[in-house]
Design a protein around this motif. Structure first.
Motif: not given
Length: 135
Positions: A70-81, A123-130
């Motif tokens: 039942d996984f649902k990816a966040p609707d980023w940036p609308r949804d808080e993580l 899976a639609g989950q945000p992550f950052c690259v720097s």
């Protein structure tokens, strides 16, 4: 008491790893293993003997990826993580290109004024690259 409010005799803990849920835990584990240059170290079966989780590691840190029907990816940036992952690479631009080739996507919303890039994992989950020391 220490300055953090923890009794000096309190035991200290060690973070063994972090868990991620996705529609396909194996696929997400494969993505992050390739992204980080890590290896699959262990698989965990469900009650039917099917792989339900996969652990990847570099030998010092571990990430575990679970399949969640039942996984649902966040609707980023609308949804808080509740949390996200920051990845540093010596060559962030080359890493971004490689991550996109591995299946990440780049959303239009890019906060941070160029200090980092937000990508979405498969899976639609945000992550950052720097840029930064990766080792």
């Amino acid at each position: 008491m220490t300055t953090t409010g923890t009794p000096a005799s309190a035991p200290t803990g060690t973070l063994l790893g972090t868990g991620f849920w996705a529609p396909d835990g194996k696929a997400l584990a494969d993505f992050y293993a390739a992204a980080l240059g890590w290896e699959t170290r262990q698989e965990f079966p469900d009650e039917h003997g099917n792989t339900a989780a996969r652990l990847i590691s570099d030998g010092t840190q571990s990430l575990v990826f679970y399949t969640a029907r039942d996984f649902k990816a966040p609707d980023w940036p609308r949804d808080e993580l509740p949390f996200h992952v920051d990845l540093a690479f010596d060559d962030a631009q080359a890493a971004e290109e490689r991550l996109l080739a591995l299946g990440a996507t780049k959303p239009a919303h890019q906060p941070g004024q160029g200090r980092w890039t937000v990508l979405l994992d498969p899976a639609g989950q945000p992550f950052c690259v720097s840029a930064g020391h990766a080792g």
